[in-house]
Design an enzyme around this catalytic site. Sequence first.
Site, short mmCIF file in Angstrom:
data_model
loop_
_atom_site.label_atom_id
_atom_site.label_comp_id
_atom_site.label_asym_id
_atom_site.label_seq_id
_atom_site.Cartn_x
_atom_site.Cartn_y
_atom_site.Cartn_z
N GLU A 16 12.14 2.14 14.18
CA GLU A 16 11.26 3.22 13.70
C GLU A 16 10.01 3.25 14.56
OE1 GLU A 16 10.29 2.23 9.64
OE2 GLU A 16 9.96 0.13 10.14
N ARG A 26 -8.47 -20.49 -1.66
CA ARG A 26 -7.32 -20.20 -0.79
C ARG A 26 -6.20 -21.20 -1.04
NH1 ARG A 26 -5.33 -21.80 4.23
NH2 ARG A 26 -4.40 -20.13 5.50
N LYS A 58 6.56 -2.01 1.77
CA LYS A 58 5.40 -1.44 2.45
C LYS A 58 4.19 -2.35 2.29
CE LYS A 58 3.23 3.08 3.22
NZ LYS A 58 3.72 3.29 4.60
N ARG A 118 8.13 4.09 -4.89
CA ARG A 118 8.23 3.10 -3.81
C ARG A 118 7.23 1.96 -4.03
NH1 ARG A 118 7.61 4.97 2.34
NH2 ARG A 118 5.47 5.33 1.62
N LEU A 142 11.30 1.10 6.99
CA LEU A 142 10.66 1.58 5.77
C LEU A 142 11.44 2.75 5.20
CD1 LEU A 142 8.14 1.33 3.94
CD2 LEU A 142 7.13 3.15 5.31
N TYR A 191 0.83 -1.21 0.00
CA TYR A 191 0.00 0.00 0.00
C TYR A 191 0.86 1.25 0.00
CZ TYR A 191 0.85 1.03 4.97
OH TYR A 191 1.44 1.36 6.18
#
Length: 287
Positions: free
Chosen positions: A183, A101, A151, A52, A207, A33
């Site tokens: 972080e 799945r 991310k 990114r 990140l 995301y």
Amino acid sequence: MSRIVYVNGEYLPEEEAKISIFDRGFLMADGVYEVTSVLDGKLIDFDGHAQRLARSLSELDMGAPATPEELLEIHRELVARNDIGDGMIYLQVTRGSAGDRDFAFPDPEKVTPSLVMFTQSKPGMADTPAAKTGIKVISIDDIRWGRRDIKTVQLLYPSMGKMMAKAAGVDDAWMVEDGVVTEGTSNNAYIVKGGKIITRALSNEILHGITRAAVLRFAQEAQMEVEERNFSIAEAQEADEAFITSASTFVMPVVEVDGTSIGSGAPGPVAARLREIYLDESRKAAI
């Protein structure tokens, strides 16, 4: 008026938006995301977020559902349709749904990635009172997976960290691994000592923040000294200032770590100046 969202090629009222229960983002957290801020109806750091996103997709061997140009068009359309002045646009790409799945990735020739986007209106986002008072953080163990540079939507532990902070009566948490800060739960972490800005160097452990990159560039252009290295909670508690950066908070002063006031216990001049520069320059470059 209902919020208009984007789901796999369609603009829809949010109550009509649907995604398959077999989508791998839902079943496996197999997705990435980005969050792009909007100020005065314009996008902040869009190119950085698009780059990114491409890197995250590449690292997970996941196809891109749209070109950067198409994503920009969708972002702008969502801003217009939802009349966003200040706020954010959330973008999520997953590996899609194979109709059942399975741990194995679906055949990319047969299953296309899913793309979901929506807006969040945050009037006055750049003028939040917290920027003048600062925030307080606690430290928690960092037990996330090793590829934090991607991310992904694997955000359970950062969410738990936010709740640990809330339970402690503070605003956020800094994660610690091997005795040093990695972080924040949703932000990059910094301290200031003797006028020098100190923050952890880029690696798989953190990140690669888009706001981080811009702030460090602006700091160097303003002749501020920047040192990229690890620091401990004890060093942070002895610092002159501390702050965080993220797409939604920009530059946010930190005034307390684990109950210890940082410096004077109030936001310091370096963080205040960096926030001012970042907002000014970002508005100039917004698209």
